[in-house]
Design a protein around this motif. Sequence first.
Motif, PDB file in Angstrom:
ATOM      1  N   ARG A 226     -34.365 -21.470   0.299  1.00 17.68           N
ATOM      2  CA  ARG A 226     -34.663 -21.234  -1.121  1.00 17.68           C
ATOM      3  C   ARG A 226     -35.491 -19.961  -1.223  1.00 17.68           C
ATOM      4  O   ARG A 226     -36.576 -19.858  -0.638  1.00 17.68           O
ATOM      5  CB  ARG A 226     -35.422 -22.423  -1.711  1.00 17.68           C
ATOM      6  N   VAL A 227     -34.967 -19.000  -1.951  1.00 16.21           N
ATOM      7  CA  VAL A 227     -35.660 -17.732  -2.157  1.00 16.21           C
ATOM      8  C   VAL A 227     -36.373 -17.789  -3.500  1.00 16.21           C
ATOM      9  O   VAL A 227     -35.752 -18.010  -4.542  1.00 16.21           O
ATOM     10  CB  VAL A 227     -34.678 -16.544  -2.134  1.00 16.21           C
ATOM     11  N   GLU A 262     -27.339 -15.176   5.176  1.00 13.44           N
ATOM     12  CA  GLU A 262     -27.254 -14.153   4.130  1.00 13.44           C
ATOM     13  C   GLU A 262     -28.638 -13.647   3.718  1.00 13.44           C
ATOM     14  O   GLU A 262     -28.763 -12.798   2.839  1.00 13.44           O
ATOM     15  CB  GLU A 262     -26.539 -14.721   2.899  1.00 13.44           C
ATOM     16  N   LEU A 263     -29.675 -14.188   4.378  1.00 12.86           N
ATOM     17  CA  LEU A 263     -31.049 -13.933   3.946  1.00 12.86           C
ATOM     18  C   LEU A 263     -31.463 -12.468   4.129  1.00 12.86           C
ATOM     19  O   LEU A 263     -32.110 -11.886   3.257  1.00 12.86           O
ATOM     20  CB  LEU A 263     -31.995 -14.853   4.722  1.00 12.86           C
ATOM     21  N   MET A 267     -32.874 -10.118   1.132  1.00 14.83           N
ATOM     22  CA  MET A 267     -34.209  -9.510   1.140  1.00 14.83           C
ATOM     23  C   MET A 267     -34.124  -8.009   0.854  1.00 14.83           C
ATOM     24  O   MET A 267     -34.937  -7.461   0.108  1.00 14.83           O
ATOM     25  CB  MET A 267     -34.883  -9.744   2.491  1.00 14.83           C
ATOM     26  N   LYS A 268     -33.144  -7.372   1.452  1.00 11.85           N
ATOM     27  CA  LYS A 268     -32.984  -5.930   1.213  1.00 11.85           C
ATOM     28  C   LYS A 268     -32.685  -5.659  -0.253  1.00 11.85           C
ATOM     29  O   LYS A 268     -33.196  -4.702  -0.840  1.00 11.85           O
ATOM     30  CB  LYS A 268     -31.870  -5.387   2.104  1.00 11.85           C
ATOM     31  N   TRP A 269     -31.837  -6.515  -0.857  1.00  7.05           N
ATOM     32  CA  TRP A 269     -31.511  -6.327  -2.269  1.00  7.05           C
ATOM     33  C   TRP A 269     -32.747  -6.524  -3.141  1.00  7.05           C
ATOM     34  O   TRP A 269     -32.998  -5.742  -4.070  1.00  7.05           O
ATOM     35  CB  TRP A 269     -30.411  -7.313  -2.682  1.00  7.05           C
ATOM     36  N   LEU A 270     -33.519  -7.544  -2.842  1.00  2.00           N
ATOM     37  CA  LEU A 270     -34.723  -7.816  -3.632  1.00  2.00           C
ATOM     38  C   LEU A 270     -35.724  -6.667  -3.512  1.00  2.00           C
ATOM     39  O   LEU A 270     -36.313  -6.227  -4.516  1.00  2.00           O
ATOM     40  CB  LEU A 270     -35.376  -9.123  -3.168  1.00  2.00           C
ATOM     41  N   GLU A 271     -35.933  -6.159  -2.304  1.00  5.73           N
ATOM     42  CA  GLU A 271     -36.890  -5.075  -2.108  1.00  5.73           C
ATOM     43  C   GLU A 271     -36.444  -3.804  -2.816  1.00  5.73           C
ATOM     44  O   GLU A 271     -37.262  -3.065  -3.377  1.00  5.73           O
ATOM     45  CB  GLU A 271     -37.067  -4.819  -0.612  1.00  5.73           C
ATOM     46  N   GLN A 284     -38.316 -20.553   1.535  1.00  3.73           N
ATOM     47  CA  GLN A 284     -38.530 -21.919   2.010  1.00  3.73           C
ATOM     48  C   GLN A 284     -37.260 -22.422   2.683  1.00  3.73           C
ATOM     49  O   GLN A 284     -36.189 -22.430   2.068  1.00  3.73           O
ATOM     50  CB  GLN A 284     -38.886 -22.850   0.840  1.00  3.73           C
ATOM     51  N   GLU A 285     -37.371 -22.854   3.932  1.00  4.86           N
ATOM     52  CA  GLU A 285     -36.228 -23.403   4.645  1.00  4.86           C
ATOM     53  C   GLU A 285     -35.855 -24.765   4.050  1.00  4.86           C
ATOM     54  O   GLU A 285     -36.730 -25.569   3.718  1.00  4.86           O
ATOM     55  CB  GLU A 285     -36.545 -23.556   6.129  1.00  4.86           C
TER      56      GLU A 285
END
Length: 297
Positions: A226-227, A262-263, A267-271, A284-285
């Motif tokens: 969960r992101v 896909e995490l 993360m790259k997209w969010l940053e 959260q795993e």
Amino acid sequence: MNFRWIGKSADGNTITLHKLSDSFPTAPYFNDAWKKANGDLIRVGIAMDVETTGLDKSRDKIIELGMRKFLFNRTTGEVLTAAETFSALQDPGEPLSEEVKKVTGLTDAMLSGQAIDWKAAEQFLGEAHVILAHNASFDRPFLDRASPASATKIWGCSLKQIDWNAKGYSTHKLDVLSIYHGFFTDAHRALNDATALLHLVNQKEENSGATYLLELLTNAKRPTARVIASRSPFDSKDHLRAKKYTWDALNKFWHKSIYKDELEAEMKWLETTVYNGAFLGQVQEIQVVDNFKDVAH
């Protein structure tokens, strides 16, 4: 990719649809000899659906529960045969809204005095290796709240764990997907929808010949996370919404669940797109048995 419309005539001018019945085709090789030799391949699944008084998973109530048990081949994802069904109504103790009456066809008179036998439901759920729903994020919290057995099971979601877009289907509603696959049922009654779900996932890919159920089962076992995009800038909300993040009004953050493999890309997209720098949220795993549980669980 263009989707297959099963039942469409060669000239494209007519469609033939078949109404589902209670009968379900048994795999041609599924006989006593095969069962004796391949017992380790046989698993038990349950296709289910709930009708409710509304869409609020914390406050609304179940008014109908429908479940259809089936056996499947764990390596090929083929439905071997359908088994018992469970169907019951529940008096919610309050009048139904006109919208719910219209959608489900249920009435206050039909529900008056009705009660789901949860002991029987627990026994029905007990031997399942997996429970399937078309939008498990909605159905599971309702069933978990009423059933200790449900809360310990692996759930699969035919809405989210089958890539309908890659198959050319721009709409993912169960009744529409059913029509595209050549059948229909009296939708929005719980057992009818559970039956339609089972027929749908037993359909086979045109090229590979693999069932949709195999894809669903494969994805149901993939580790997820969960992101939580907390502290995201206000002006990033449209980007997050377009990426299918959900707004948590209570905790004031955007979030979504993704496969762990896909995490890194997420993360790259969010940053890059949201934070314009370091990721300020949380990851959260999620254990496989916790997929599609209510966030509060």
